[in-house]
Design a protein around this motif. Structure first.
Motif, short mmCIF file in Angstrom:
data_model
loop_
_atom_site.label_atom_id
_atom_site.label_comp_id
_atom_site.label_asym_id
_atom_site.label_seq_id
_atom_site.Cartn_x
_atom_site.Cartn_y
_atom_site.Cartn_z
N GLU A 197 -6.82 -0.28 1.78
CA GLU A 197 -5.76 -0.40 0.77
C GLU A 197 -4.44 0.25 1.22
O GLU A 197 -3.37 -0.23 0.84
CB GLU A 197 -6.26 0.26 -0.52
CG GLU A 197 -5.39 0.10 -1.73
CD GLU A 197 -6.07 0.67 -2.97
OE1 GLU A 197 -7.29 0.99 -2.91
OE2 GLU A 197 -5.40 0.80 -4.00
N ASN A 250 0.63 10.77 -8.11
CA ASN A 250 0.57 11.83 -9.12
C ASN A 250 1.46 13.01 -8.75
O ASN A 250 1.63 13.93 -9.54
CB ASN A 250 -0.87 12.34 -9.26
CG ASN A 250 -1.68 11.46 -10.20
OD1 ASN A 250 -1.15 10.88 -11.15
ND2 ASN A 250 -2.98 11.34 -9.93
N ILE A 282 3.02 4.99 -11.85
CA ILE A 282 2.07 3.92 -11.52
C ILE A 282 2.73 2.59 -11.88
O ILE A 282 3.02 2.35 -13.05
CB ILE A 282 0.74 4.07 -12.31
CG1 ILE A 282 0.10 5.43 -12.05
CG2 ILE A 282 -0.22 2.93 -11.97
CD1 ILE A 282 -1.12 5.72 -12.92
N GLY A 283 2.97 1.76 -10.89
CA GLY A 283 3.51 0.43 -11.15
C GLY A 283 4.91 0.23 -10.61
O GLY A 283 5.45 1.05 -9.87
N LEU A 284 5.50 -0.90 -11.00
CA LEU A 284 6.84 -1.26 -10.51
C LEU A 284 7.90 -0.49 -11.29
O LEU A 284 7.85 -0.44 -12.51
CB LEU A 284 7.06 -2.76 -10.68
CG LEU A 284 6.22 -3.67 -9.77
CD1 LEU A 284 6.33 -5.13 -10.21
CD2 LEU A 284 6.62 -3.52 -8.31
N SER A 323 -10.64 3.61 1.18
CA SER A 323 -9.19 3.56 0.88
C SER A 323 -8.37 3.04 2.05
O SER A 323 -7.23 2.60 1.86
CB SER A 323 -8.67 4.96 0.54
OG SER A 323 -9.09 5.36 -0.72
N LEU A 356 -4.60 7.33 -5.66
CA LEU A 356 -3.99 8.18 -6.69
C LEU A 356 -4.72 9.52 -6.84
O LEU A 356 -4.10 10.56 -7.05
CB LEU A 356 -4.06 7.40 -8.01
CG LEU A 356 -3.13 7.78 -9.15
CD1 LEU A 356 -1.68 7.82 -8.71
CD2 LEU A 356 -3.29 6.77 -10.30
N LYS A 357 -6.03 9.49 -6.70
CA LYS A 357 -6.82 10.70 -6.92
C LYS A 357 -7.03 11.50 -5.62
O LYS A 357 -7.67 12.55 -5.64
CB LYS A 357 -8.17 10.29 -7.52
CG LYS A 357 -8.88 11.39 -8.29
CD LYS A 357 -10.05 10.82 -9.04
CE LYS A 357 -11.12 11.87 -9.29
NZ LYS A 357 -10.62 13.06 -9.97
N ASP A 358 -6.49 10.99 -4.54
CA ASP A 358 -6.73 11.60 -3.24
C ASP A 358 -5.56 12.50 -2.85
O ASP A 358 -4.52 12.02 -2.39
CB ASP A 358 -6.92 10.48 -2.20
CG ASP A 358 -7.21 11.03 -0.80
OD1 ASP A 358 -7.18 12.25 -0.61
OD2 ASP A 358 -7.47 10.20 0.10
N VAL A 415 4.18 -3.59 -0.94
CA VAL A 415 4.27 -4.44 -2.13
C VAL A 415 5.75 -4.69 -2.42
O VAL A 415 6.51 -3.75 -2.69
CB VAL A 415 3.62 -3.75 -3.36
CG1 VAL A 415 3.72 -4.64 -4.59
CG2 VAL A 415 2.17 -3.40 -3.06
N TYR A 422 -8.83 10.67 2.43
CA TYR A 422 -9.71 11.85 2.33
C TYR A 422 -10.72 11.98 3.45
O TYR A 422 -11.22 13.06 3.73
CB TYR A 422 -10.43 11.85 0.97
CG TYR A 422 -11.29 10.62 0.74
CD1 TYR A 422 -10.72 9.42 0.33
CD2 TYR A 422 -12.66 10.65 0.92
CE1 TYR A 422 -11.50 8.29 0.13
CE2 TYR A 422 -13.44 9.53 0.71
CZ TYR A 422 -12.86 8.35 0.31
OH TYR A 422 -13.63 7.23 0.11
N LEU A 443 2.63 4.58 -6.83
CA LEU A 443 1.24 4.96 -7.12
C LEU A 443 1.05 6.41 -6.68
O LEU A 443 0.54 6.69 -5.60
CB LEU A 443 0.28 4.03 -6.35
CG LEU A 443 -1.19 4.14 -6.71
CD1 LEU A 443 -1.44 3.67 -8.13
CD2 LEU A 443 -2.04 3.33 -5.74
N TYR A 474 6.94 -0.51 -5.85
CA TYR A 474 5.61 -0.24 -6.40
C TYR A 474 5.25 1.23 -6.17
O TYR A 474 5.24 1.70 -5.03
CB TYR A 474 4.59 -1.15 -5.73
CG TYR A 474 3.18 -0.99 -6.26
CD1 TYR A 474 2.87 -1.36 -7.56
CD2 TYR A 474 2.16 -0.48 -5.46
CE1 TYR A 474 1.58 -1.22 -8.05
CE2 TYR A 474 0.87 -0.34 -5.94
CZ TYR A 474 0.59 -0.71 -7.23
OH TYR A 474 -0.69 -0.57 -7.72
N GLN A 515 4.10 11.79 -11.92
CA GLN A 515 3.26 10.59 -11.91
C GLN A 515 4.09 9.32 -12.05
O GLN A 515 5.03 9.26 -12.85
CB GLN A 515 2.24 10.63 -13.05
CG GLN A 515 1.21 9.53 -12.92
CD GLN A 515 0.31 9.43 -14.14
OE1 GLN A 515 0.64 8.82 -15.14
NE2 GLN A 515 -0.84 10.08 -14.05
N TYR A 549 -6.23 15.39 -0.90
CA TYR A 549 -6.78 16.32 0.10
C TYR A 549 -5.74 16.70 1.15
O TYR A 549 -5.72 17.83 1.63
CB TYR A 549 -8.01 15.69 0.77
CG TYR A 549 -9.21 15.59 -0.13
CD1 TYR A 549 -9.80 16.74 -0.67
CD2 TYR A 549 -9.76 14.37 -0.46
CE1 TYR A 549 -10.90 16.65 -1.51
CE2 TYR A 549 -10.86 14.27 -1.29
CZ TYR A 549 -11.42 15.42 -1.82
OH TYR A 549 -12.51 15.33 -2.65
#
Lengths: 183, 226
Positions: free
Chosen positions: A18, A133, A106-108, A15, A60-62, A171, A9, A131, A129, A104, A64
């Motif tokens: 990560e 939405n 989230i996860g493996l 971020s 996840l929430k980004d 990952v 963003y 992640l 992996y 969405q 933009y």
């Protein structure tokens, strides 16, 4: 030299540690030189001097980046091998006429590779992996490499070395980054 | 952006706090005090000492108890994060997760449900480089728990030094023990660092050790001016 494009963003965001640094560490560990640029810095400049380009993911929430697709119009003229990861895949798909759609994960999750490619190898299942939405539909000039039409895991341009994967290879699937870097 | 950090007082959550403070406002630290010493989610040795660490870094601490039962402890974590959102107005949560998909996924899902950002600024970091960075940045870290072969009781209370990191790196090569203890092999506590306005001093402690599992119990400690 591989260019990593930060899609987060803002430039130098929290971020970045990560979603960009892990990709950089893996590639540098494999002996590649990398340069990191925020997407806002590339809006009007075709990044030409690089051997490969990777569009990195976001939080996840980004989302933009999805409002800034015009900033990525350079992708259409790009002839440098390009890999989009998660948000990066959505951007590539959108630039080439696909639609970013709610989806969405989230996860493996198990990923079914359905078509052989230089990036993912032969058809088989792997675990990846996720992640996100949002996902993206397969644009007209692209081939589905993994997943299915309603949940696209990976695609490739029919004629160009342009790839997208919705899962995060840093990952459990670092080999994908090595394969891309060695294409 | 106002953030809350999931805070155990170990090196990972303290370093995550440090990175978050460089980019955003850390409005509170969040500690889950687990009654289960083998919790899947939460660091346990000396967890009740996070109040002194929070005071040392000058950030409010929100402490919540949990029985530490697998999966049910996630409801307690969600309630604590919701409490931090309501009390401190946080817009996002920061964790010190490095490799654990189990922890990362569960925290991501809680944040998603609460409409909060989730940040993992140590995610996939090279563990040996990270340990060296802790020293370079001036963090004083001690080992407060060992939970794997071949750690003996001499590791308990040992300070993380360049020599200690070399030994951890050798154990990693020989036994595949995660150098930063990401697999639960080690627990640590941070006594000082660049974000500490005061440092912590241990006045009295004791050890418990048996079959490659041991803990350093900090019985008395205080804040000291730097």
């Amino acid at each position: 030299m591989i260019l990593l494009v930060d899609l987060c963003y803002e430039k130098e965001s929290l971020s970045m540690y990560e979603f960009v640094h892990p990709i950089a560490d893996i590639l540098m560990h494999s002996g590649f030189s990398i340069e990191i640029r925020h997407y806002s810095e590339l809006a009007r400049h075709m990044p030409e001097k690089y051997d490969k380009i990777i569009l990195c993911g976001t939080a996840l929430k980004d989302n933009y980046y999805a409002k800034q697709i015009s900033s990525f119009s350079w992708i259409k003229c790009c002839r440098t091998p390009l890999l989009g990861i998660c948000a990066g895949m959505q951007v590539i798909g959108s630039v080439f006429g696909g639609r970013i759609v709610p989806q969405q994960a989230i996860g493996l999750e198990t990923i079914e590779i359905i078509r052989e490619s230089a990036l993912l190898g032969e058809p088989r299942t792997i675990e990846g992996y996720h992640l996100h939405n949002f996902g993206v539909t397969v644009p007209d000039d692209f081939l589905l490499l993994a997943g299915y039409d309603e949940h696209v895991e990976a695609f490739k341009h029919k004629n160009l070395s342009i790839y997208g994967i919705i899962f995060h290879p840093e990952v459990r699937n670092r080999w994908i980054l090595d394969r891309f870097a060695n294409l | 952006m106002k953030l809350g950090v999931l805070f155990s007082g170990g090196k990972d959550s303290v370093f995550a706090t440090y990175r978050a403070m460089q980019k955003n406002q850390v409005a509170c630290l969040i500690t889950l005090i687990s009654q289960n010493p083998d919790s899947y989610m939460f660091h346990t040795p000396n967890i009740h000492r996070t109040n002194l660490q929070a005071e040392a870094v000058g950030i409010p601490l929100l402490c919540r108890p949990t029985l530490g039962e697998k999966e049910k402890e996630l409801e307690d974590l969600a309630a604590a994060i919701k409490g931090a959102r309501d009390e401190y107005g946080i817009q996002g949560v920061v964790t010190g997760a490095i490799e654990s998909v189990y922890q990362a996924v569960r925290t991501q899902r809680i944040c998603q449900a609460l409409d909060l950002w989730c940040f993992n600024p140590l995610w996939q970091i090279n563990q040996v480089d990270y340990l060296r960075q802790l020293l370079l940045e001036g963090f004083q870290v001690i080992i407060t728990g060992v939970f794997a072969y071949p750690f003996d009781d001499s590791w308990l209370g040992e300070e993380l030094t360049a020599e200690c990191i070399c030994r951890l790196e050798e154990l990693w090569k020989k036994y595949k023990v995660s150098p930063s203890g990401e697999g639960g092999e080690l627990e640590t506590m941070v006594l000082d660092g660049p974000i500490f306005q005061k440092r912590l001093e241990i006045l009295r402690s004791s050890k418990s050790y048996c079959n490659y599992r041991g803990r350093l119990f900090i019985e008395e400690m205080r804040l000291v001016d730097k």
